[in-house]
Scaffold this active site. Structure first.
Site, PDB file in Angstrom:
ATOM      1  N   CYS A   2      57.037 -17.946 -75.783  1.00  0.00           N
ATOM      2  CA  CYS A   2      56.629 -19.345 -75.425  1.00  0.00           C
ATOM      3  C   CYS A   2      57.809 -19.629 -74.357  1.00  0.00           C
ATOM      4  O   CYS A   2      59.654 -19.154 -75.100  1.00  0.00           O
ATOM      5  CB  CYS A   2      56.381 -20.286 -75.885  1.00  0.00           C
ATOM      6  N   GLU A 104      51.863 -20.646 -70.097  1.00  0.00           N
ATOM      7  CA  GLU A 104      52.170 -19.222 -70.455  1.00  0.00           C
ATOM      8  C   GLU A 104      51.825 -18.965 -68.495  1.00  0.00           C
ATOM      9  O   GLU A 104      51.003 -19.678 -68.011  1.00  0.00           O
ATOM     10  CB  GLU A 104      50.802 -18.790 -71.095  1.00  0.00           C
TER      11      GLU A 104
END
Length: 208
Positions: A2, A104
């Site tokens: 992340c 993402e």
């Protein structure tokens, strides 16, 4: 991994919000494209809010800030307890990282599509397991990650360790179960491609 997230909605923390009266958080400008090395809000084991630099630097680092090159904004929960960068704070540096969602990217290199990932439940904010380290006079932190569950694995094979209510307390009290965060339910949608300097609520809007 992340590498970008959205600040939490500070009015929906799900906690005692009396701390919002304490500077600098009451005037915190919510950001929608937070990047490694930027400041973020963390919660200590007693739920005290603090500001930390998102990219952990271990206390033993002897060089300058610019000399630390490791990508320590994420730490794999399966390995953090034994990794040199994280093991010294595995037990004494536990914290929570509140955020309202993260991004993402999926697809071929050069043409990757961004997705915004957020809670699938009623709670707006997510609480991620983190570790904090004091380096010189700077508080730094990292975000724990784990294997993605089936609510997000079609986007990426990793996800933050997002904790439910009981898991938050367990993590802060020293729980070492690497299955923490496995049951969290997330949802996602495509968003328009955006650049490193782009900012604003429109970034998280669903792509037409």
């Amino acid at each position: 991994m992340c590498g970008r997230f959205v600040d939490p909605n500070l009015q929906s923390m799900g906690l005692d919000t009396s701390w919002l009266k304490i500077d600098p958080f009451k005037n915190w400008d919510r950001r929608y494209n937070v990047k490694p090395t930027q400041d973020m809000i963390i919660l200590t084991p007693d739920l005290e809010p603090m500001v930390a630099r998102w990219r952990l630097i271990p206390s033993w680092h002897k060089g300058e800030l610019r000399d630390w090159k490791a990508t320590t904004f994420n730490a794999r929960i399966e390995e953090a307890a034994s990794k040199p960068s994280f093991r010294s704070v595995w037990n004494k540096g536990r914290c929570l990282l509140p955020l309202s969602g993260y991004y993402e990217w999926k697809g071929e290199k050069g043409n990757k599509q961004p997705y915004f990932i957020q809670s699938a439940g009623n709670e707006e904010n997510l609480f991620v397991a983190g570790l904090a380290s004091k380096w010189n006079e700077t508080l730094t932190c990292t975000m724990l990650t784990r294997a993605a569950n089936n609510t997000v694995s079609d986007i990426h094979h990793r996800m933050p360790v997002i904790l439910n209510t009981s898991e938050r307390e367990a993590w802060l009290q020293g729980e070492n179960d690497i299955d923490l965060g496995a049951s969290i339910k997330l949802k996602h949608h495509q968003v328009r491609k955006f650049g490193i300097r782009d900012e604003g609520e429109e970034i998280i809007e669903a792509k037409d």
